[in-house]
Design an enzyme around this catalytic site. Structure first.
Site, PDB file in Angstrom:
ATOM      1  N   SER A   1       0.903  -1.223   0.190  1.00  0.00           N
ATOM      2  CA  SER A   1       0.137   0.108  -0.066  1.00  0.00           C
ATOM      3  C   SER A   1       0.800   1.420   0.023  1.00  0.00           C
ATOM      4  CB  SER A   1      -0.958  -0.057   1.041  1.00  0.00           C
ATOM      5  OG  SER A   1      -1.690   1.349   1.161  1.00  0.00           O
TER       6      SER A   1
ATOM      7  N   TYR B   1      -3.028  -0.598  10.449  1.00  0.00           N
ATOM      8  CA  TYR B   1      -3.042  -0.864   8.985  1.00  0.00           C
ATOM      9  C   TYR B   1      -1.634  -0.359   8.590  1.00  0.00           C
ATOM     10  CZ  TYR B   1      -4.187  -0.706   3.883  1.00  0.00           C
ATOM     11  OH  TYR B   1      -4.047  -0.691   2.423  1.00  0.00           O
TER      12      TYR B   1
END
Length: 253
Positions: free
Chosen positions: A145, A158
């Site tokens: 990501s 996250y």
């Protein structure tokens, strides 16, 4: 296509929606045989139905459960004979917009179990099959990501898992060399999926302002993954970053 004779066999986790679905469809349309893994069999069946002529296998899987992961790879090898590609995609953002001091430990554990432990378990299972099969080798592509580089506000679980995934990618890449196992990572920013729908209406920025952000077509991500996947094993895209051109990443903050 005779799936048993296919030389291109992929496992895609999180294949029931978003990036996983788009990548699975891209691979199926390109002639790959694809094991579709995810928590809900119904959404996986919907993915398979998008390419009815494709050689797909639906396997309901919780990647955080070792027994589920073993069953996934056993089913894939049992149906298709080998594993050439793992797209390690399953993940969750967890509670959105929650300050670190308010984040419940159970929520932290859920994100870590899915994003990091699940990625490890799937990579380990793929690695074992790729090392043992003939011809030896294969490819693992981890879905990182932009948050593997730069966090968003209130995203501690996250972001921590995505940073850890980069270390997992590097270590797997090194350890896989003797066995022709190529490992890379794709870091994605603002692909248009249900998970990023809020970006277009407004996302919290580092300066405290809520601002809309541009997104890109998720199919652009899928084509990039396919390019990485179809390289010969002697070549590897170690890290690729694919993002909406005008999103606030370069210079974020």
């Amino acid at each position: 296509m005779n799936a048993q004779n296919s030389s291109k066999i992929a496992v895609v986790t999180g294949a029931g929606s978003g990036i996983g679905r788009s990548v699975a469809v891209e691979l199926l349309r390109a002639g790959w045989s694809v094991a579709l893994a995810g928590r809900r069999a119904g959404t996986l069946e919907e993915t398979a139905a998008l390419v009815p002529e494709g050689a797909s296998l639906v396997v309901a899987t919780d990647v955080a459960r070792p027994e589920d992961v073993d069953a996934l790879f056993d089913a894939t090898v049992g149906r298709f004979g080998r594993v050439d590609l793992l797209f390690n995609n399953a993940g969750t953002f967890g509670p959105g917009g929650m300050p670190v001091e308010e984040l419940p430990y159970d929520a932290w554990r859920h994100v870590v179990d899915t994003n990091l432990n699940g990625a490890f378990l799937c990579a380990q299972a793929a690695y074992r099959r790729m090392k043992e099969q003939v011809p030896q080798g294969g490819r693992i592509i981890n879905n990182g990501s932009i948050s593997a580089h730069t966090p968003r506000p209130h995203s501690v679980a996250y972001t921590a898992t995505k940073h850890a995934l980069t270390g997992l990618t590097k270590s797997l890449s090194l350890d896989g060399r003797p066995y022709s196992i190529a490992v890379g990572q794709i870091d994605i920013g603002n692909a248009a999926t249900d998970m990023t729908a809020r970006m277009e209406t407004g996302a919290l920025q580092a300066n405290g302002v809520v601002a809309p952000e541009p997104v890109m077509d998720v199919a652009d991500v899928a084509r990039t993954v396919r390019h990485m996947a179809e390289l010969p094993l002697g070549a590897n895209v170690q890290f690729a970053t694919v993002l909406a051109t005008a999103m606030p990443y370069v210079g974020r903050g």
